[in-house]
Design an enzyme around this catalytic site. Structure first.
Site, PDB file in Angstrom:
ATOM      1  N   ASP A 311       0.664  -1.436  -0.003  1.00 39.09           N
ATOM      2  CA  ASP A 311       0.025   0.217   0.125  1.00 39.09           C
ATOM      3  C   ASP A 311       0.852   0.691  -0.576  1.00 39.09           C
ATOM      4  O   ASP A 311       1.536   1.610   1.030  1.00 39.09           O
ATOM      5  CB  ASP A 311      -1.261   0.074   1.252  1.00 39.09           C
ATOM      6  CG  ASP A 311      -1.955   0.961   1.448  1.00 39.09           C
ATOM      7  OD1 ASP A 311      -2.956   1.488   0.489  1.00 39.09           O
ATOM      8  OD2 ASP A 311      -1.625   1.812   1.617  1.00 39.09           O
ATOM      9  N   GLU A 364       1.550  -0.977  -4.768  1.00 37.43           N
ATOM     10  CA  GLU A 364      -0.191   0.061  -5.161  1.00 37.43           C
ATOM     11  C   GLU A 364       1.320   1.566  -5.053  1.00 37.43           C
ATOM     12  O   GLU A 364       0.907   2.189  -4.195  1.00 37.43           O
ATOM     13  CB  GLU A 364      -1.132   0.224  -4.164  1.00 37.43           C
ATOM     14  CG  GLU A 364      -2.234   0.953  -4.417  1.00 37.43           C
ATOM     15  CD  GLU A 364      -2.349   2.753  -3.680  1.00 37.43           C
ATOM     16  OE1 GLU A 364      -2.325   3.376  -4.056  1.00 37.43           O
ATOM     17  OE2 GLU A 364      -1.679   2.458  -2.760  1.00 37.43           O
TER      18      GLU A 364
END
Length: 647
Positions: A311, A364
């Site tokens: 993330d 990401e």
């Protein structure tokens, strides 16, 4: 105290202090063990600046005075073996600072935690589960993710399906329901939003207190193992959303763990993440590197997770990411790049692929940082896939436009092919796009209620055939109309309505077509697998392109009509002489459209068009995606092909 007296290895502690311990969970934390002739639990915690550390828990009425830990040399680690304790005991560490202040902390290496709002750690033995996924593990040794289909179903376990308010399905119940649903829909992988322990439901798991603890909201660690095991037994890979970029400030967590900033670092300007109200890890500290890299390995080693979606990479590598002027800091070269984070990410990926060569490490990353998916020896960050945020943003903007306005924004659907092979991409339609007032995918589409479905079917067709692996957030497969409601179940009742039921049928069939047609995935990372046939037709808002497999005769041609005009005799150039058969039509009556199925072969004509020697004519309805399969051989019979309109 020396390490040997409590069963610790001096080598393990040396590696931990030097950032080279990649299995630190095997000796830090609470471990049921035998020491000499006694059976009990060894507790070990890193707290280098503490004056004293105690173990307090349910076994001593939360009074730690009689269970003082001892400092292990100069390692910063404290340890204590307590005999006669068993798994299930609740505990915390009571830490005392130099000025005599005392406070309680959960164990950073706890394998299990109390269900929120309680915050105690629980002594747990993770070695007892008997795995039955050896066949899957054997297959994975020969896997090549770049040349295999990857169709990811992104799931938030707390809202996929619930029994009632805060009455969640357990990991085990998910193993009974979710896996069969995913198989029936044709997905290849499940990606779980973070299941690491977190105090606030509304954070969806992105603000963590227990990096080694599977959240107790959905059951026990063994139940999560069962879930992963059953996925593997049924041929489904499991990915975990992993958050190494920041952690929450809750008192029982990592913040000021021993009274000083050992996980977040001393520079508070660099540590603060004001956008999220969290703290960044100090990626330059060796023990923090051991903690985080070990955590990535832990999920693959102990829980058999197949890969991590890492993330917020952009927020890690950019010191100025979403920071106000008063919090700006610079690296030693005067730049805004977080050189410590960059080195950490490279080391992370090198280590993961050393132990798990076929793991999926997916970034990401919303930045323009180059070579994210290039090997570290070539100067890259070392991931093997990256989310294509640019494609997603461009396409969602384009699909929200009224058809008559698209003539001026044709580049939004074509620009992505300028860089589609610069990285190994996943095309994400994730949870981030259906919350916080952004509206659901269906409700982003322009037009009337019926046209929204037509738009979404067309959009999905282009998405599925565009180069790159695929990810769809739950509910998108039937066109959930409302935004994602994280505290409620998905709107399953919508499947009772014909329009949503047919959308679900369309997605299921589209998923099946994707997996059946190897040109759609075996050359995803190879520019030779894609060719434009008609890229500049902004006036009609039409694009035509092909995907070619490793077998040069294995070809599929896609036509996307983003306009609201029906073209009765649309002519398209074809790459080879022969016959072309429509194998997917988003306007089919079966999927909620207006066209009757027609699978008769369409022969090419020796009419040069769009730079091709051969062409065909067909009827192209408005807001329609067509996929044609090439059949090698001479064209049978010259005829005009129409898609019969059944409206």
């Amino acid at each position: 105290m020396n390490a040997v007296s409590v069963g610790l290895s001096t080598r393990d502690l040396y590696l931990f202090n030097n950032g080279d311990s990649f299995h630190s969970y095997r000796f830090l934390g609470a471990h049921p063990t035998r020491l000499g002739f006694e059976i009990g639990v060894r507790f070990s915690v890193w707290a280098p600046q503490a004056k004293a550390v105690y173990v307090a828990g349910s076994f001593n009425r939360w009074i730690g005075e009689n269970h003082a830990m001892e400092r292990v040399g100069k390692t910063g680690v404290w340890s204590l073996f307590i005999p006669d304790l068993e798994p299930g005991v609740l505990y915390k560490y009571e830490l005392e600072t130099a000025d005599g202040t005392r406070f309680m902390k959960s164990d950073p290496y706890a394998f299990r935690s109390e269900r929120r709002p309680r915050t105690a750690s629980i002594v747990t033995d993770l070695s007892t589960y008997q795995w039955n996924d050896s066949a899957w593990q054997l297959r994975q040794k020969d896997a090549n993710p770049y040349r295999e289909p990857m169709l990811i179903y992104e799931v938030h376990l707390g809202s996929w399906r619930v029994k009632g308010k805060e009455d969640f399905l357990s990991y085990e119940e998910m193993a009974d329901e979710l896996i069969d649903y995913v198989i029936g829909m044709g997905y290849t992988h499940i990606e779980l939003l973070p299941v690491t322990e977190h105090p606030l439901d509304k954070s969806w798991g992105y603000q963590i207190t227990g990096y080694y603890s599977a959240t107790s909201r959905y059951g026990t660690p063994e139940q999560l193992m069962l879930f992963v095991d059953r996925c593997h037994q049924k041929g489904i890979g499991v990915l975990l959303d992993w958050v190494p970029g920041h952690f929450c400030k809750d008192d029982h967590g990592l913040r000021l763990f021993d009274g000083t900033p050992i996980y977040e670092g001393a520079d508070w300007k660099r540590a603060e993440k004001p956008l999220w109200g969290t703290l960044a890890f100090d990626f330059g500290r060796k023990e923090v590197q051991s903690f985080l890299i070990s955590n990535a390995i832990f999920w693959m080693d102990v829980f058999h997770i197949d890969g991590l979606r890492v993330d917020a990479v952009a927020s890690m590598i950019d010191l100025h990411f979403d920071k106000p002027p008063e919090l700006l800091t610079y690296n030693k070269f005067g730049g805004k790049e977080n050189t410590d984070a960059i080195r950490f990410l490279k080391r992370l990926n090198e280590t993961v692929f050393h132990y798990y060569p076929n793991a999926l490490m997916i970034a990401e990353d919303s930045s323009a940082w180059p070579a994210v998916t290039s090997p570290t020896y070539m100067g890259g960050l070392g991931f093997n896939f990256k989310w294509n945020m640019g494609w997603m943003n461009d396409m969602l903007r384009y699909m929200s436009l009224e058809p008559q306005d698209r003539i001026h924004h044709h580049n939004l659907i074509t620009f992505s092919l300028m860089y589609a092979f610069s990285e190994n991409y996943v095309l994400p339609l994730s949870h981030d796009e259906v919350v916080h007032g952004k509206r659901s995918l269906l409700n982003k589409m322009s037009g009337t209620y019926e046209q929204k479905f037509a738009h979404l079917r067309l959009f999905y067709g282009y998405w599925m055939t565009h180069p790159g692996k695929k990810l769809l957030f739950m509910g998108g497969e039937w066109g959930q109309f409302d935004e994602w409601k994280d505290a409620e179940s998905l709107d399953w009742k919508l499947l009772e309505y014909e329009s949503h039921g047919r959308m679900n049928d369309y997605v299921r069939r589209l998923n099946g077509i994707y997996k059946e047609c190897s040109p759609l995935w075996e050359r995803d990372c190879d520019p030779g697998g894609f060719e434009w046939i008609d890229v500049h037709n902004a006036a009609q808002s039409i694009i035509v392109f092909l995907r070619r497999g490793l077998d040069p005769n294995h070809i599929h041609v896609m036509l996307c009509n983003f306009s609201n005009v029906h073209y009765e005799n649309y002519r398209a150039g074809m790459p080879e002489e022969g016959n072309y058969r429509i194998i997917m039509n988003s306007d089919d009556i079966a999927f909620g459209g207006h066209s009757k199925s027609d699978s008769d072969p369409i022969p090419t004509q020796a009419v040069p068009w769009q730079g091709r020697a051969q062409s065909i004519t067909l009827s192209l309805p408005p807001l329609t995606f067509l996929m044609l399969a090439f059949e090698k051989g001479k064209s049978k019979k010259l005829r005009r092909h129409r898609i019969a309109n059944g409206s």
